[in-house]
Enzyme design. Structure first.
Site, PDB file in Angstrom:
ATOM      1  CE  LYS A 140      17.338  48.348 -39.285  1.00 44.19           C
ATOM      2  NZ  LYS A 140      16.519  47.782 -38.207  1.00 44.19           N
ATOM      3  NE  ARG A 177      10.257  54.096 -32.117  1.00 43.13           N
ATOM      4  CZ  ARG A 177      10.188  52.975 -31.385  1.00 43.13           C
ATOM      5  NH1 ARG A 177      10.074  53.054 -30.068  1.00 43.13           N
ATOM      6  NH2 ARG A 177      10.237  51.796 -31.950  1.00 43.13           N
TER       7      ARG A 177
HETATM    8  N1  BES Z   1      12.613  49.792 -39.954  1.00 46.29           N
HETATM    9  C1  BES Z   1      12.710  49.101 -38.722  1.00 46.29           C
HETATM   10  C2  BES Z   1      11.549  48.137 -38.482  1.00 46.29           C
HETATM   11  C3  BES Z   1      11.440  46.967 -39.427  1.00 46.29           C
HETATM   12  C4  BES Z   1      11.856  45.718 -39.041  1.00 46.29           C
HETATM   13  C5  BES Z   1      10.830  47.103 -40.651  1.00 46.29           C
HETATM   14  C6  BES Z   1      11.698  44.639 -39.870  1.00 46.29           C
HETATM   15  C7  BES Z   1      10.681  46.022 -41.505  1.00 46.29           C
HETATM   16  C8  BES Z   1      11.111  44.786 -41.110  1.00 46.29           C
HETATM   17  C9  BES Z   1      12.708  50.104 -37.571  1.00 46.29           C
HETATM   18  O1  BES Z   1      13.254  51.342 -37.861  1.00 46.29           O
HETATM   19  C10 BES Z   1      13.528  49.522 -36.477  1.00 46.29           C
HETATM   20  O2  BES Z   1      14.696  49.348 -36.662  1.00 46.29           O
HETATM   21  N2  BES Z   1      12.893  49.251 -35.347  1.00 46.29           N
HETATM   22  C11 BES Z   1      13.565  48.696 -34.226  1.00 46.29           C
HETATM   23  C12 BES Z   1      13.067  49.388 -32.994  1.00 46.29           C
HETATM   24  C13 BES Z   1      13.864  49.088 -31.758  1.00 46.29           C
HETATM   25  C14 BES Z   1      15.242  49.682 -31.866  1.00 46.29           C
HETATM   26  C15 BES Z   1      13.137  49.647 -30.563  1.00 46.29           C
HETATM   27  C16 BES Z   1      13.235  47.212 -34.168  1.00 46.29           C
HETATM   28  O3  BES Z   1      12.116  46.834 -34.511  1.00 46.29           O
HETATM   29  O4  BES Z   1      14.130  46.440 -33.831  1.00 46.29           O
HETATM   30 MN    MN Z   2      15.339  51.385 -37.590  1.00 48.56          MN
END
Ligand code: BES
Ligand code: MN
Ligand code: ZN
Length: 492
Positions: free
Chosen positions: A270, A344
């Site tokens: 990230k 997931r």
């Molecule tokens: N933990 C994150 C989702 C999240 C985002 C939680 C903002 C709380 C606040 C999750 O694991 C994630 O990174 N999801 C990705 C999925 C994508 C790679 C398909 C996302 O939402 O960008």
């Molecule tokens: Mn994530």
């Protein structure tokens, strides 16, 4: 442990309070029936002053002398027709904050008779919000700031006291459960590792007489839980899968909560901005532990199981990588296209295990997608379910618990997107509808459960640092779930 404002029900004409806080509706006389005569007279005097109307937040203060002097503060609630749960919750927060800042120690609260605070469910709402208004997470501060109320007494409305007392009692347990979930989620990831989370579950199980099983790396390997192992592989803090079981009854309800103790994104790392918020990526698991505590304390008459997949998502030489193909507990393979879609992956194994045990209802909580926050904002969660009756019950319970929940679709096209090329599934779909495709992915792992619902709580699980007063975990999901279960148990 959890720090909340302690609430009590006042007896008839209570005395010995340094502050009497009287909530007063706009253009209505203060209701002072339950107050001692001099205090009631003072409240009427305060309302008789020029300029007093009772509009929201307006105050009028009068002193009552005598052996133990009392300050009587009238605080405007605004118009009756405009006063909803959210407005009253905010009012309670402000009123108790001001009372604490002014140094009062023994406050008494008197509210007018309101539909909102009537009976069991009104008392549950009022006392839950009052208790939570005192929540603080200050265990890591060398010297916690003072200026907080310890307890508050509330004048009970006239009439049937029994349902009110029941509501008050239940509210204490619900607020404790929410506070517990918040404490866990607020705990920083250098402390709250997967093993630490498992240890908290062990503590809860020991106190409440629950059955507990904690799977470590070896057991996860033996059972073929490749999703949890893949996500946890890059961390020096090895993954765990906790299973709890308690309660009895004809109906069985199972919960699964995403417990990513920190989400860096892994190899698909990230950006740095706000990455600190990813300590809250365990909020689903924390909510499930809160639900477990609450359901046990409320003695809800169902057979419960809870599953917490716990892992830290880190980049490392042993981390899983894009293009890895991982086999999950139900035998399905997943081609990893983005290691940041890790929630997931761990839910797949936990849901498959939960579903295999054939519960009537299976409900999961996960801070799963940023897409859900884009869709709904930070105020509410997305609800996904193939079962209209279960969805309707959860939406109604959310209203009861003062939590926003909104149903989103599981159209078959989202499922198509998640089908893999070299694996049965892939862990990301197309750019659009990311919350929906994530939910569709999960639906591949719930066969065996009679009904299933998924709550994407990425938005409401925490409040960001932009709001200094409210910053931190909310415990979202605990209130609505306990409200749902209490209704099912014939209590509400
Ligand atoms: N933990 C994150 C989702 C999240 C985002 C939680 C903002 C709380 C606040 C999750 O694991 C994630 O990174 N999801 C990705 C999925 C994508 C790679 C398909 C996302 O939402 O960008
Ligand atoms: Mn994530
Ligand atoms: Zn995550």
């Amino acid at each position: 442990m959890t720090k909340l404002l302690k609430t009590r029900l006042a007896k008839e004409k209570p005395t010995g309070h340094d502050l009497v806080l009287v909530g007063c509706l706009e253009r209505e006389a203060p209701e002072t029936g339950g107050l001692p005569t001099p205090v009631a007279a003072a409240a009427r005097r305060a309302a008789g002053r020029g300029g007093w109307s009772g509009k929201r937040g307006q105050t009028s203060t009068v002193q009552v002398g005598g052996k133990s002097p009392t300050t009587v503060v009238l605080r405007g609630l605004g118009r009756r027709a405009r006063l909803d749960r959210r407005a009253l919750k905010r009012w309670l927060g402000e009123a108790t904050r001001v009372a604490a800042a002014d140094g009062f120690r023994r406050p008494l609260l008197a509210l007018p008779a309101l539909q909102l605070t009537a009976g069991f469910s009104g008392a549950l709402f009022l006392f839950r919000e009052l208790a939570l208004s005192g929540y603080r997470f200050d265990g890591f501060l060398k010297k916690p700031p003072g200026g907080r109320l310890r307890d508050i007494r509330v004048v009970a409305p006239p009439g049937d006291l029994a349902p009110y007392q029941d509501g008050w009692r239940a509210a204490g347990k619900v607020a404790e459960a929410i506070g517990f979930a918040r404490d866990l989620a607020n705990t920083p990831p250098n402390v709250a590792t997967p093993e630490w989370m498992a240890e908290q579950a062990r503590g809860l199980a020991a106190e409440r007489g629950m059955e507990i099983e904690v799977l470590g790396t070896e057991e996860l390997e033996k059972r073929g839980m490749g999703g949890i192992l893949a996500v946890g592989g890059g961390s020096a803090n090895p993954p765990r899968l906790v299973r709890l079981e308690w309660g009895s009854g004809d109906r069985s309800v199972s919960f699964v909560g995403k417990g990513v103790t920190f989400d860096t994104g892994g190899i698909s790392i990230k950006p740095g901005a706000n990455m600190d918020e990813m300590k809250f990526d365990k909020s689903g698991a924390c909510a499930v532990l809160g639900i477990a505590q609450g359901a046990a304390d409320l003695e809800l008459p169902f057979r419960f199981r809870a599953y917490l997949p716990l892992a830290e998502n880190m980049p490392d030489g042993r981390a899983y990588r894009p293009s890895d193909i991982v086999r999950c507990y139900n035998g399905k393979t997943v081609e990893v296209l983005n290691t940041d879609a890790e929630g997931r992956m761990i839910l797949a194994d936990a849901l498959a295990w939960a579903a295999e045990e054939k519960p009537d209802d299976l409900v999961d909580f996960a801070t799963l997608t940023g897409a859900c926050v884009i869709a709904l904002g930070q105020h509410g969660a997305g609800l996904f379910s193939h079962h209209d009756d279960l969805a309707a019950d959860l939406l109604a319970a959310a209203g009861e618990a003062n939590e926003y929940l909104w149903r989103l679709p599981l159209w078959p096209e989202f499922g198509e997107e998640m089908k893999g090329l070299h694996g049965d599934l892939q862990n990301i779909g197309v750019r659009w509808g990311g919350a929906n495709s994530a939910a569709a992915f999960l639906s591949n792992f719930v066969r065996g459960a009679r009904r299933w619902a998924h709550l994407d709580i990425a938005g409401p699980a925490y409040v960001g640092r932009g709001n200094k007063r409210a910053f931190g975990a909310t415990g979202y999901g605990v209130g609505l779930t306990l409200a749902w279960l209490m209704t099912g148990a014939g209590r509400s």
